[in-house]
Motif scaffolding. Structure first.
Motif, PDB file in Angstrom:
ATOM      1  N   GLU A 107     -25.290  35.807 -32.345  1.00  0.00           N
ATOM      2  CA  GLU A 107     -23.916  35.664 -31.857  1.00  0.00           C
ATOM      3  C   GLU A 107     -22.899  36.035 -32.920  1.00  0.00           C
ATOM      4  O   GLU A 107     -21.854  35.401 -33.073  1.00  0.00           O
ATOM      5  N   TRP A 108     -23.216  37.113 -33.647  1.00  0.00           N
ATOM      6  CA  TRP A 108     -22.311  37.599 -34.682  1.00  0.00           C
ATOM      7  C   TRP A 108     -21.365  38.680 -34.170  1.00  0.00           C
ATOM      8  O   TRP A 108     -20.383  38.992 -34.829  1.00  0.00           O
ATOM      9  N   ILE A 109     -21.685  39.275 -33.034  1.00  0.00           N
ATOM     10  CA  ILE A 109     -20.801  40.267 -32.426  1.00  0.00           C
ATOM     11  C   ILE A 109     -20.555  39.864 -30.974  1.00  0.00           C
ATOM     12  O   ILE A 109     -21.285  39.055 -30.408  1.00  0.00           O
ATOM     13  N   GLN A 110     -19.515  40.438 -30.376  1.00  0.00           N
ATOM     14  CA  GLN A 110     -19.119  40.030 -29.034  1.00  0.00           C
ATOM     15  C   GLN A 110     -19.187  41.193 -28.051  1.00  0.00           C
ATOM     16  O   GLN A 110     -19.091  42.362 -28.445  1.00  0.00           O
ATOM     17  N   PRO A 111     -19.331  40.890 -26.741  1.00  0.00           N
ATOM     18  CA  PRO A 111     -19.369  41.956 -25.731  1.00  0.00           C
ATOM     19  C   PRO A 111     -18.044  42.711 -25.684  1.00  0.00           C
ATOM     20  O   PRO A 111     -16.968  42.141 -25.927  1.00  0.00           O
ATOM     21  N   LEU A 134     -27.210  56.937 -22.643  1.00  0.00           N
ATOM     22  CA  LEU A 134     -26.992  56.508 -24.024  1.00  0.00           C
ATOM     23  C   LEU A 134     -26.290  55.157 -24.052  1.00  0.00           C
ATOM     24  O   LEU A 134     -26.697  54.248 -24.785  1.00  0.00           O
ATOM     25  N   ARG A 135     -25.251  55.009 -23.267  1.00  0.00           N
ATOM     26  CA  ARG A 135     -24.529  53.739 -23.236  1.00  0.00           C
ATOM     27  C   ARG A 135     -25.412  52.615 -22.714  1.00  0.00           C
ATOM     28  O   ARG A 135     -25.382  51.491 -23.219  1.00  0.00           O
ATOM     29  N   LYS A 136     -26.213  52.910 -21.699  1.00  0.00           N
ATOM     30  CA  LYS A 136     -27.096  51.874 -21.146  1.00  0.00           C
ATOM     31  C   LYS A 136     -28.143  51.433 -22.171  1.00  0.00           C
ATOM     32  O   LYS A 136     -28.572  50.278 -22.184  1.00  0.00           O
ATOM     33  N   SER A 137     -28.555  52.382 -23.023  1.00  0.00           N
ATOM     34  CA  SER A 137     -29.570  52.041 -24.015  1.00  0.00           C
ATOM     35  C   SER A 137     -29.053  51.048 -25.041  1.00  0.00           C
ATOM     36  O   SER A 137     -29.842  50.416 -25.748  1.00  0.00           O
ATOM     37  N   LEU A 138     -27.742  50.903 -25.134  1.00  0.00           N
ATOM     38  CA  LEU A 138     -27.149  49.983 -26.096  1.00  0.00           C
ATOM     39  C   LEU A 138     -26.742  48.665 -25.455  1.00  0.00           C
ATOM     40  O   LEU A 138     -26.096  47.838 -26.090  1.00  0.00           O
ATOM     41  N   GLU A 139     -27.094  48.480 -24.186  1.00  0.00           N
ATOM     42  CA  GLU A 139     -26.783  47.235 -23.497  1.00  0.00           C
ATOM     43  C   GLU A 139     -27.865  46.180 -23.751  1.00  0.00           C
ATOM     44  O   GLU A 139     -29.045  46.497 -23.865  1.00  0.00           O
ATOM     45  N   LEU A 140     -27.442  44.944 -23.840  1.00  0.00           N
ATOM     46  CA  LEU A 140     -28.341  43.804 -23.916  1.00  0.00           C
ATOM     47  C   LEU A 140     -27.839  42.767 -22.926  1.00  0.00           C
ATOM     48  O   LEU A 140     -26.641  42.437 -22.925  1.00  0.00           O
ATOM     49  N   ASP A 141     -28.741  42.290 -22.073  1.00  0.00           N
ATOM     50  CA  ASP A 141     -28.349  41.327 -21.038  1.00  0.00           C
ATOM     51  C   ASP A 141     -27.184  41.854 -20.213  1.00  0.00           C
ATOM     52  O   ASP A 141     -26.258  41.118 -19.860  1.00  0.00           O
ATOM     53  N   SER A 143     -24.752  43.632 -20.960  1.00  0.00           N
ATOM     54  CA  SER A 143     -23.460  43.680 -21.646  1.00  0.00           C
ATOM     55  C   SER A 143     -23.503  44.732 -22.742  1.00  0.00           C
ATOM     56  O   SER A 143     -24.552  44.977 -23.352  1.00  0.00           O
ATOM     57  N   THR A 144     -22.363  45.361 -23.004  1.00  0.00           N
ATOM     58  CA  THR A 144     -22.253  46.377 -24.049  1.00  0.00           C
ATOM     59  C   THR A 144     -21.674  45.748 -25.307  1.00  0.00           C
ATOM     60  O   THR A 144     -20.607  45.130 -25.261  1.00  0.00           O
ATOM     61  N   TYR A 145     -22.368  45.926 -26.407  1.00  0.00           N
ATOM     62  CA  TYR A 145     -21.944  45.315 -27.666  1.00  0.00           C
ATOM     63  C   TYR A 145     -21.516  46.340 -28.715  1.00  0.00           C
ATOM     64  O   TYR A 145     -21.032  45.951 -29.775  1.00  0.00           O
ATOM     65  N   THR A 146     -21.731  47.606 -28.444  1.00  0.00           N
ATOM     66  CA  THR A 146     -21.337  48.624 -29.416  1.00  0.00           C
ATOM     67  C   THR A 146     -20.984  49.903 -28.696  1.00  0.00           C
ATOM     68  O   THR A 146     -21.558  50.229 -27.649  1.00  0.00           O
ATOM     69  N   MET A 147     -20.018  50.625 -29.240  1.00  0.00           N
ATOM     70  CA  MET A 147     -19.666  51.932 -28.708  1.00  0.00           C
ATOM     71  C   MET A 147     -20.301  53.000 -29.604  1.00  0.00           C
ATOM     72  O   MET A 147     -20.111  52.981 -30.823  1.00  0.00           O
ATOM     73  N   PRO A 148     -21.063  53.917 -29.019  1.00  0.00           N
ATOM     74  CA  PRO A 148     -21.834  54.881 -29.829  1.00  0.00           C
ATOM     75  C   PRO A 148     -20.943  55.870 -30.565  1.00  0.00           C
ATOM     76  O   PRO A 148     -19.954  56.362 -30.032  1.00  0.00           O
ATOM     77  N   TYR A 149     -21.340  56.148 -31.787  1.00  0.00           N
ATOM     78  CA  TYR A 149     -20.613  57.069 -32.663  1.00  0.00           C
ATOM     79  C   TYR A 149     -21.479  58.271 -33.025  1.00  0.00           C
ATOM     80  O   TYR A 149     -21.000  59.398 -33.093  1.00  0.00           O
TER      81      TYR A 149
END
Length: 436
Positions: A107-111, A134-141, A143-149
């Motif tokens: 719980e160090w980062i937020q959706p 690509l965006r879906k691969s970064l989802e957990l539960d 929810s999206t926690y990071t925007m790909p760079y």
């Protein structure tokens, strides 16, 4: 690639032109006086963000950004120290798919879903540039926690002249692991100080495990069973044994001396200096090979996407930007994330040669980028991304420790401290204990 040093001088101009377009919703109204603390992995691309793009962002928005750079090998430790308290030291951090599950579990980062939803309403073009998969691969539960760079799909770089001198056809480079090992033997000429292959051998930050994972995926290795169910005690399986034997052969017999201590920087330098004939690594590291100011092999490099088993055999090392939990300046932090992952910044950094593998497909299709790069590189990168698997690292909280077990085994094998079977059994036993 066509891009040379002449593009480096354009970055400031590109950034200035880009800001006016890319900062949708990022005006001084509501943003002035805000301050954001940003943690980045230290690379040439991140230095360009700090020195060129972020000052433009501040000038346009009034949001001050304090930037800290940390080597990749120390990033996991830095994230733990800086985010593991009630009041985070940073507001925005650069994070990869490999450590995303750890950051979320702690719980160090937020959706980011609320901010993404707002962006859909105000700037649909921003989101349209990212591939859905690509965006879906970064989802957990969900929810999206990071925007790909950046997407570091692995490529095989090779020296065309060395291929010709060894009697190999540079138009038909090796792509499978068996072919790569066979070619490396022919390309290794000790009396000419020529290594057939170079890769990451250092345990620092588990870097050696990244080279191993690229090979392992090509050989059919996966963190799942035949039914797709997660499985992590697989280090004694045939694919793991074969990969470790090839790793020892390539880095022990066909690589430059001292490779056991190589990070990606030393491996890249060996290619730049014409000391190695082949290099397997992430796509974003390739553009430097064509920079005549630092590369002795510019114009003589070939690029190819390796081939392997299944349909997801390319390691897709995705890096992006996440927002720390328990921070107050969320609006300013989101504006910064949106800016850093905008098309215009992606195009500018691709043209400068410092981010040759942006996560945005609209950037790769941009005319400026297509003019800057040779079709061989773009085609190889497109081929690699089509088979990319961002789940190359175990996406569970113990993922870093599992990578550490692999890293220790590789170090022992490369240093002749243990045989392949014994080192992998020890690593696999460690993994079992972690999972239990």
């Amino acid at each position: 690639m066509r891009h040379k040093n002449r593009f480096a001088a354009t970055t400031a101009a590109v950034a200035a032109a880009a800001v006016a377009i890319s900062l949708t919703g990022c005006t001084n109204s509501g943003g002035g006086g805000d301050e954001v603390n940003l943690l980045l992995i230290e690379t040439d691309a991140s230095k360009e963000l700090r020195d060129v793009y972020i000052p433009e962002f501040t000038e346009e928005t009034g949001i001050k950004v304090n930037v800290d750079l940390v080597p990749e090998s120390g990033m996991d430790a830095k994230l733990s120290l800086s985010l593991g308290s009630a009041s985070s030291q940073y507001d925005v951090v650069q994070a990869g798919a490999k450590n995303l599950s750890t950051l979320v579990a702690a719980e160090w980062i937020q959706p980011l879903d609320t901010y993404i939803g707002d962006s859909k309403a105000t700037d649909s073009a921003y989101l349209d540039g990212f591939p859905d998969d690509l965006r879906k691969s970064l989802e957990l539960d969900e929810s999206t926690y990071t925007m790909p760079y950046q997407v570091g799909a692995d490529l095989l770089y090779y020296n065309k002249s060395m291929f010709e001198e060894a009697g190999l056809d540079p138009a038909s480079p090796p792509t499978s692991m068996d072919e790569i090992v066979e070619a490396a033997e022919k390309l290794t000429i000790p009396e000419q100080d020529q290594a057939g292959f170079v890769g990451r051998g250092s345990r620092s930050g588990n870097e050696n495990s990244f080279t191993w994972l690229m090979m392992w995926f090509l050989n059919g290795g996966r963190w799942a069973d035949s039914d797709g169910e997660p499985q992590y005690d697989v280090l004694t399986d045939p694919a793991s044994v074969k990969t470790t034997e090839q790793y020892k052969q390539l880095l022990g017999d066909y690589a430059p001396s001292g490779t056991a201590n190589y990070t990606y920087l030393e491996a890249q330098a060996a290619m730049l200096q014409g000391k190695a004939a082949m290099w397997l690594d992430a796509a974003q590291l390739g553009p430097a090979l064509e920079d005549e100011s630092q590369s002795s092999v510019a114009g003589d490099v070939g690029y190819v996407a390796p081939t392997g088993e299944g349909d997801d055999y390319i390691v897709g090392a995705v890096w992006g930007f996440s927002m720390a939990a328990n921070i107050e300046n969320t609006d300013a932090s989101w504006k910064l994330i949106q800016y850093l992952t905008s098309k215009d910044v992606a195009v500018g950094q691709a043209v400068s040669g410092l981010n040759g593998s942006p996560a945005r497909v609209d950037a790769l299709k941009d005319d400026k980028v297509r003019e800057a790069y040779n079709p061989e590189y773009l085609d190889a990168m497109s081929d690699a991304i089509a088979f990319a698997n961002p789940n190359y690292s175990p996406l569970i909280p113990q993922g870093t420790e599992i990578r550490g077990a692999v890293s220790l085994a590789l170090s022992k094998v490369l240093g002749d401290q243990a045989g392949v079977d014994a080192a992998l059994k020890e690593a696999n036993d460690t993994v079992k204990q972690l999972i239990e």
